[in-house]
Design a protein around this motif. Structure first.
Motif, short mmCIF file in Angstrom:
data_model
loop_
_atom_site.label_atom_id
_atom_site.label_comp_id
_atom_site.label_asym_id
_atom_site.label_seq_id
_atom_site.Cartn_x
_atom_site.Cartn_y
_atom_site.Cartn_z
N ASP A 171 0.81 -1.22 0.00
CA ASP A 171 0.00 0.00 0.00
C ASP A 171 0.85 1.27 0.00
O ASP A 171 0.35 2.35 0.31
CB ASP A 171 -0.94 0.01 1.21
N LEU A 172 2.13 1.17 -0.35
CA LEU A 172 3.02 2.34 -0.26
C LEU A 172 2.51 3.51 -1.09
O LEU A 172 2.57 4.66 -0.65
CB LEU A 172 4.44 1.95 -0.69
N THR A 173 2.02 3.25 -2.29
CA THR A 173 1.52 4.34 -3.13
C THR A 173 0.38 5.07 -2.45
O THR A 173 0.32 6.31 -2.45
CB THR A 173 1.06 3.79 -4.50
N GLU A 174 -0.51 4.33 -1.83
CA GLU A 174 -1.63 4.95 -1.11
C GLU A 174 -1.13 5.75 0.09
O GLU A 174 -1.65 6.83 0.39
CB GLU A 174 -2.61 3.86 -0.65
N LEU A 175 -0.11 5.25 0.76
CA LEU A 175 0.44 5.96 1.92
C LEU A 175 1.10 7.27 1.49
O LEU A 175 0.95 8.30 2.16
CB LEU A 175 1.44 5.08 2.66
N VAL A 176 1.84 7.23 0.38
CA VAL A 176 2.46 8.45 -0.13
C VAL A 176 1.40 9.49 -0.48
O VAL A 176 1.51 10.67 -0.15
CB VAL A 176 3.36 8.14 -1.35
N ALA A 177 0.34 9.04 -1.14
CA ALA A 177 -0.74 9.94 -1.50
C ALA A 177 -1.39 10.54 -0.26
O ALA A 177 -1.73 11.73 -0.23
CB ALA A 177 -1.78 9.20 -2.34
#
Length: 376
Positions: A68-74
């Motif tokens: 879920d890294l992309t979601e966390l960055v967003a």
């Protein structure tokens, strides 16, 4: 009222594909099952933004191990935070990098262990060097700030000039040349990693020359081992003064090694707000300010510069977290440092460090890490 923290260090996982012989992560790692959920991290970023924090540094372990890294960055970007990914690069294909940049990633820092492939892979405990080089070339195709981090120690310091030239051709905006800091596995391997005084002096000269040559093109930040310094480093900018670290299981810490100090209880973000922990928790107030300081710190002109040094190092070396950091030349326990340096500078044939991949704890971590270079 104390000033608000400047940055959040988000240790989103302790899972990692590398087994670096100088790893400073805690010896007791948080399990994958205990990790904060996506929604818990998103809530943390909102709290951080409301506290006036400016930066979110995604680290680990290997943060790319989180699907879920992309979601966390967003989520961090939506909270108004500047986002920085600190990574080995393993698990990062171009499609995923593109998604991260589109989600709001502002900066990426890639770690290199050497300029030479064989020793780099040996130090990291994984065949990662070639992938990092290719990834660095891909990164330059995107509008994102890029830092290359190189950890130096006794096993690679003698060809530092070659390593700087290697990093230069990767074309980062920033080059971080950091001597090993002795916590975790690095402390266990100190005899094989800490350079001699002559090696350190030569390295300082090489870095100074490179700074002049690369001025205006690549910024160089250099961190020297405080074992050779007159005064200790201001660890994390002082205990509970500038930064908050949250580990994968939700413990909120003043620094990544704080849990080595016995008898301390650190609050969990699942039970308390970030604001309460920063402003009121006993753990963050423990070594904040100057009232806790012993002599010679309490009346030393350096007390507002180095804040008595590192509390974790004081415990690890002197057995007392409230003592003056033994790295300080004025510390009552400085003899501990002098004895270690005498032994190391007398032994030019230092032993090889124990590879972390042979350690039981990190073998277990490797089994947990499943996100590979080409994720689904």
């Amino acid at each position: 009222m104390i000033p608000n923290p400047l940055a959040l260090i988000a240790e989103i996982t302790h899972r990692c594909p590398l087994h670096c012989v100088y790893c400073s992560n805690p010896l007791e790692l948080a399990s994958a099952a205990s990790e904060l959920s996506t929604q818990e991290w998103l809530d943390i970023f909102q709290q951080a933004g409301k506290l006036g924090m400016l930066h979110a540094h995604f680290t680990g372990g290997e943060p790319l191990a989180r699907h879920d890294l992309t979601e966390l960055v967003a989520g961090a970007r939506a909270a108004g935070l500047y986002t920085n990914l600190i990574t080995s690069g393993i698990g990062l294909a171009e499609t995923r990098l593109k998604a991260l940049v589109e989600a709001g990633l502002d900066h990426i820092q890639i770690s290199f262990q050497d300029s030479r492939e064989v020793p780099a892979n040996w130090i990291a405990g994984a065949k990662a060097h070639a992938h990092k080089i290719e990834l660095s070339r891909i990164i330059r195709q995107y509008k994102i700030a890029f830092t290359v981090n190189l950890v130096i120690h006794r096993q690679n310091i003698d060809h530092l000039d070659e390593m700087i030239a290697f990093i230069e051709q990767l074309a980062p905006e920033r080059m971080e040349i950091a001597h090993t800091q002795y916590y975790g596995w690095a402390l266990k391997n100190r005899a094989a990693l800490l350079p001699t005084r002559g090696q350190v002096d030569t390295a300082v000269e090489i870095v100074a020359t490179a700074e002049k040559r690369l001025a205006g093109r690549i910024r160089i930040d250099s961190v020297v081992p405080d074992y050779y310094a007159r005064f200790p480093k201001a660890c994390m900018g002082g205990w509970g003064r500038r930064l908050i670290l949250i580990n994968p299981a939700g413990k909120v810490l003043p620094c990544h090694a704080a849990e080595v100090i016995p008898g301390m209880t650190f609050e969990n973000i699942r039970q308390h707000t970030l604001k309460y922990i920063w402003q009121e928790s006993p753990s963050f107030q423990k070594f904040r300010g100057e009232q806790w300081m012993p002599q010679p710190c309490r009346t030393c002109d350096q007390r507002s510069v180095d804040f008595g040094g590192c509390r974790c190092q004081a415990f690890l070396l002197a057995g007392d977290a409230a003592a003056t950091d033994p790295a300080c030349s004025l510390a009552p326990a400085h003899q501990i440092i002098e004895s270690a340096l005498h032994a190391l500078n007398s032994d030019t044939a230092a032993s090889k460090p124990v590879a972390a991949s042979s350690m039981v704890q990190l073998q277990q971590v490797e089994k947990l890490w499943s996100y590979r270079t080409n994720p689904e």
